[in-house]
Motif scaffolding. Structure first.
Motif, PDB file in Angstrom:
ATOM      1  N   ASP A  29      44.157  64.711  28.837  1.00 15.34           N
ATOM      2  CA  ASP A  29      42.968  65.383  29.355  1.00 15.34           C
ATOM      3  C   ASP A  29      42.185  66.117  28.268  1.00 15.34           C
ATOM      4  N   VAL A  30      42.848  66.578  27.222  1.00 15.19           N
ATOM      5  CA  VAL A  30      42.155  67.322  26.171  1.00 15.19           C
ATOM      6  C   VAL A  30      42.126  66.578  24.832  1.00 15.19           C
ATOM      7  N   LEU A  31      42.679  65.379  24.800  1.00 15.51           N
ATOM      8  CA  LEU A  31      42.736  64.618  23.558  1.00 15.51           C
ATOM      9  C   LEU A  31      41.345  64.372  22.977  1.00 15.51           C
ATOM     10  N   ALA A  32      40.407  63.907  23.785  1.00 14.54           N
ATOM     11  CA  ALA A  32      39.050  63.636  23.302  1.00 14.54           C
ATOM     12  C   ALA A  32      38.404  64.913  22.772  1.00 14.54           C
ATOM     13  N   GLU A  33      38.651  66.022  23.455  1.00 12.48           N
ATOM     14  CA  GLU A  33      38.108  67.324  23.023  1.00 12.48           C
ATOM     15  C   GLU A  33      38.653  67.698  21.646  1.00 12.48           C
ATOM     16  N   ARG A  34      39.937  67.492  21.413  1.00 11.60           N
ATOM     17  CA  ARG A  34      40.567  67.810  20.126  1.00 11.60           C
ATOM     18  C   ARG A  34      40.024  66.908  19.015  1.00 11.60           C
ATOM     19  N   VAL A  35      39.842  65.625  19.337  1.00  9.75           N
ATOM     20  CA  VAL A  35      39.324  64.687  18.343  1.00  9.75           C
ATOM     21  C   VAL A  35      37.885  65.058  17.975  1.00  9.75           C
ATOM     22  N   LYS A  36      37.079  65.452  18.961  1.00 14.30           N
ATOM     23  CA  LYS A  36      35.703  65.886  18.682  1.00 14.30           C
ATOM     24  C   LYS A  36      35.699  67.124  17.792  1.00 14.30           C
ATOM     25  N   ARG A  37      36.574  68.075  18.098  1.00 12.61           N
ATOM     26  CA  ARG A  37      36.665  69.295  17.288  1.00 12.61           C
ATOM     27  C   ARG A  37      37.102  68.945  15.870  1.00 12.61           C
ATOM     28  N   ALA A  38      38.046  68.033  15.746  1.00 16.34           N
ATOM     29  CA  ALA A  38      38.506  67.611  14.417  1.00 16.34           C
ATOM     30  C   ALA A  38      37.365  66.994  13.627  1.00 16.34           C
ATOM     31  N   ALA A  39      36.530  66.195  14.275  1.00 13.11           N
ATOM     32  CA  ALA A  39      35.399  65.576  13.596  1.00 13.11           C
ATOM     33  C   ALA A  39      34.432  66.634  13.075  1.00 13.11           C
ATOM     34  N   VAL A  40      34.182  67.665  13.859  1.00 14.20           N
ATOM     35  CA  VAL A  40      33.305  68.765  13.439  1.00 14.20           C
ATOM     36  C   VAL A  40      33.919  69.492  12.244  1.00 14.20           C
ATOM     37  N   LEU A  41      35.203  69.750  12.308  1.00 17.96           N
ATOM     38  CA  LEU A  41      35.881  70.453  11.216  1.00 17.96           C
ATOM     39  C   LEU A  41      35.902  69.626   9.936  1.00 17.96           C
ATOM     40  N   ILE A  42      36.104  68.322  10.064  1.00 16.54           N
ATOM     41  CA  ILE A  42      36.105  67.446   8.886  1.00 16.54           C
ATOM     42  C   ILE A  42      34.735  67.468   8.233  1.00 16.54           C
ATOM     43  N   GLU A  43      33.687  67.367   9.018  1.00 16.98           N
ATOM     44  CA  GLU A  43      32.322  67.398   8.470  1.00 16.98           C
ATOM     45  C   GLU A  43      32.057  68.732   7.775  1.00 16.98           C
ATOM     46  N   PHE A  44      32.488  69.828   8.393  1.00 20.12           N
ATOM     47  CA  PHE A  44      32.327  71.151   7.790  1.00 20.12           C
ATOM     48  C   PHE A  44      33.036  71.220   6.440  1.00 20.12           C
ATOM     49  N   CYS A  45      34.278  70.749   6.389  1.00 16.28           N
ATOM     50  CA  CYS A  45      35.056  70.794   5.147  1.00 16.28           C
ATOM     51  C   CYS A  45      34.406  69.929   4.070  1.00 16.28           C
ATOM     52  N   GLN A  46      33.928  68.750   4.446  1.00 17.17           N
ATOM     53  CA  GLN A  46      33.270  67.880   3.474  1.00 17.17           C
ATOM     54  C   GLN A  46      32.020  68.542   2.912  1.00 17.17           C
ATOM     55  N   GLN A  47      31.217  69.158   3.771  1.00 21.20           N
ATOM     56  CA  GLN A  47      30.006  69.846   3.309  1.00 21.20           C
ATOM     57  C   GLN A  47      30.356  70.999   2.379  1.00 21.20           C
ATOM     58  N   LYS A  48      31.374  71.745   2.737  1.00 22.36           N
ATOM     59  CA  LYS A  48      31.804  72.885   1.928  1.00 22.36           C
ATOM     60  C   LYS A  48      32.268  72.415   0.547  1.00 22.36           C
ATOM     61  N   LEU A  49      33.034  71.329   0.519  1.00 28.98           N
ATOM     62  CA  LEU A  49      33.518  70.797  -0.758  1.00 28.98           C
ATOM     63  C   LEU A  49      32.367  70.278  -1.613  1.00 28.98           C
ATOM     64  N   ARG A  50      31.402  69.590  -0.991  1.00 30.34           N
ATOM     65  CA  ARG A  50      30.243  69.093  -1.748  1.00 30.34           C
ATOM     66  C   ARG A  50      29.433  70.253  -2.318  1.00 30.34           C
ATOM     67  N   ALA A  51      29.228  71.300  -1.514  1.00 33.31           N
ATOM     68  CA  ALA A  51      28.463  72.459  -1.977  1.00 33.31           C
ATOM     69  C   ALA A  51      29.185  73.153  -3.125  1.00 33.31           C
ATOM     70  N   THR A  52      30.491  73.278  -3.017  1.00 33.56           N
ATOM     71  CA  THR A  52      31.276  73.909  -4.071  1.00 33.56           C
ATOM     72  C   THR A  52      31.243  73.078  -5.340  1.00 33.56           C
ATOM     73  N   GLU A  53      31.341  71.764  -5.208  1.00 31.73           N
ATOM     74  CA  GLU A  53      31.271  70.879  -6.370  1.00 31.73           C
ATOM     75  C   GLU A  53      29.927  71.015  -7.079  1.00 31.73           C
ATOM     76  N   THR A  54      28.857  71.056  -6.312  1.00 32.67           N
ATOM     77  CA  THR A  54      27.518  71.213  -6.885  1.00 32.67           C
ATOM     78  C   THR A  54      27.402  72.540  -7.618  1.00 32.67           C
ATOM     79  N   GLU A  55      27.893  73.596  -7.002  1.00 31.59           N
ATOM     80  CA  GLU A  55      27.831  74.921  -7.614  1.00 31.59           C
ATOM     81  C   GLU A  55      28.627  74.972  -8.919  1.00 31.59           C
TER      82      GLU A  55
END
Length: 70
Positions: A29-55
Protein backbone atom coordinates in the motif's frame (compact mmCIF):
# COMPACT_ATOMS: atom_id res chain seq x y z
CA UNK A 1 8.90 20.81 5.88
CA UNK A 2 10.04 23.61 8.14
CA UNK A 3 13.78 22.88 8.14
CA UNK A 4 15.91 22.75 5.04
CA UNK A 5 16.82 19.30 3.76
CA UNK A 6 20.53 18.52 3.85
CA UNK A 7 22.44 16.05 1.72
CA UNK A 8 23.16 13.90 4.77
CA UNK A 9 19.50 13.80 5.83
CA UNK A 10 18.38 12.94 2.29
CA UNK A 11 21.04 10.23 2.00
CA UNK A 12 20.08 8.74 5.36
CA UNK A 13 16.40 8.73 4.39
CA UNK A 14 17.29 7.02 1.10
CA UNK A 15 19.21 4.34 3.00
CA UNK A 16 16.22 3.81 5.27
CA UNK A 17 13.83 3.48 2.33
CA UNK A 18 16.19 1.07 0.57
CA UNK A 19 16.49 -1.05 3.71
CA UNK A 20 12.71 -1.15 4.15
CA UNK A 21 12.26 -2.27 0.55
CA UNK A 22 15.08 -4.84 0.73
CA UNK A 23 13.76 -6.26 4.00
CA UNK A 24 10.23 -6.23 2.61
CA UNK A 25 8.99 -4.21 5.60
CA UNK A 26 7.14 -1.79 3.31
CA UNK A 27 3.58 -2.77 2.65
CA UNK A 28 2.35 -2.85 -0.92
CA UNK A 29 0.00 0.00 0.00
CA UNK A 30 2.88 2.43 0.63
CA UNK A 31 5.50 1.00 -1.73
CA UNK A 32 4.73 3.43 -4.57
CA UNK A 33 4.81 6.33 -2.09
CA UNK A 34 8.27 5.26 -0.84
CA UNK A 35 9.59 4.87 -4.39
CA UNK A 36 8.31 8.36 -5.30
CA UNK A 37 9.97 9.82 -2.20
CA UNK A 38 13.20 8.02 -3.08
CA UNK A 39 13.11 9.52 -6.57
CA UNK A 40 12.75 13.02 -5.10
CA UNK A 41 15.62 12.40 -2.69
CA UNK A 42 17.87 11.02 -5.44
CA UNK A 43 17.24 14.10 -7.59
CA UNK A 44 17.96 16.36 -4.60
CA UNK A 45 21.24 14.55 -3.87
CA UNK A 46 22.31 14.68 -7.52
CA UNK A 47 21.62 18.43 -7.69
CA UNK A 48 23.49 19.01 -4.44
CA UNK A 49 26.51 17.04 -5.69
CA UNK A 50 26.54 18.90 -9.03
CA UNK A 51 26.34 22.27 -7.25
CA UNK A 52 29.14 21.30 -4.89
CA UNK A 53 31.30 20.08 -7.77
CA UNK A 54 30.78 23.37 -9.61
CA UNK A 55 31.63 25.37 -6.51
CA UNK A 56 34.79 23.35 -5.82
CA UNK A 57 35.90 23.68 -9.45
CA UNK A 58 35.38 27.46 -9.28
CA UNK A 59 37.48 27.65 -6.12
CA UNK A 60 40.25 25.60 -7.74
CA UNK A 61 40.22 27.85 -10.82
CA UNK A 62 40.43 30.93 -8.57
CA UNK A 63 43.34 29.42 -6.67
CA UNK A 64 45.14 28.56 -9.89
CA UNK A 65 44.51 32.08 -11.21
CA UNK A 66 45.96 33.58 -8.03
CA UNK A 67 49.02 31.34 -8.35
CA UNK A 68 49.65 32.46 -11.92
CA UNK A 69 49.23 36.12 -10.98
CA UNK A 70 52.02 36.00 -8.38
Amino acid sequence: MSEELTYEAAYNELQQIAAEIENETVSVDVLAERVKRAAVLIEFCQQKLRATETEVNNIIRQMEGNKEGK
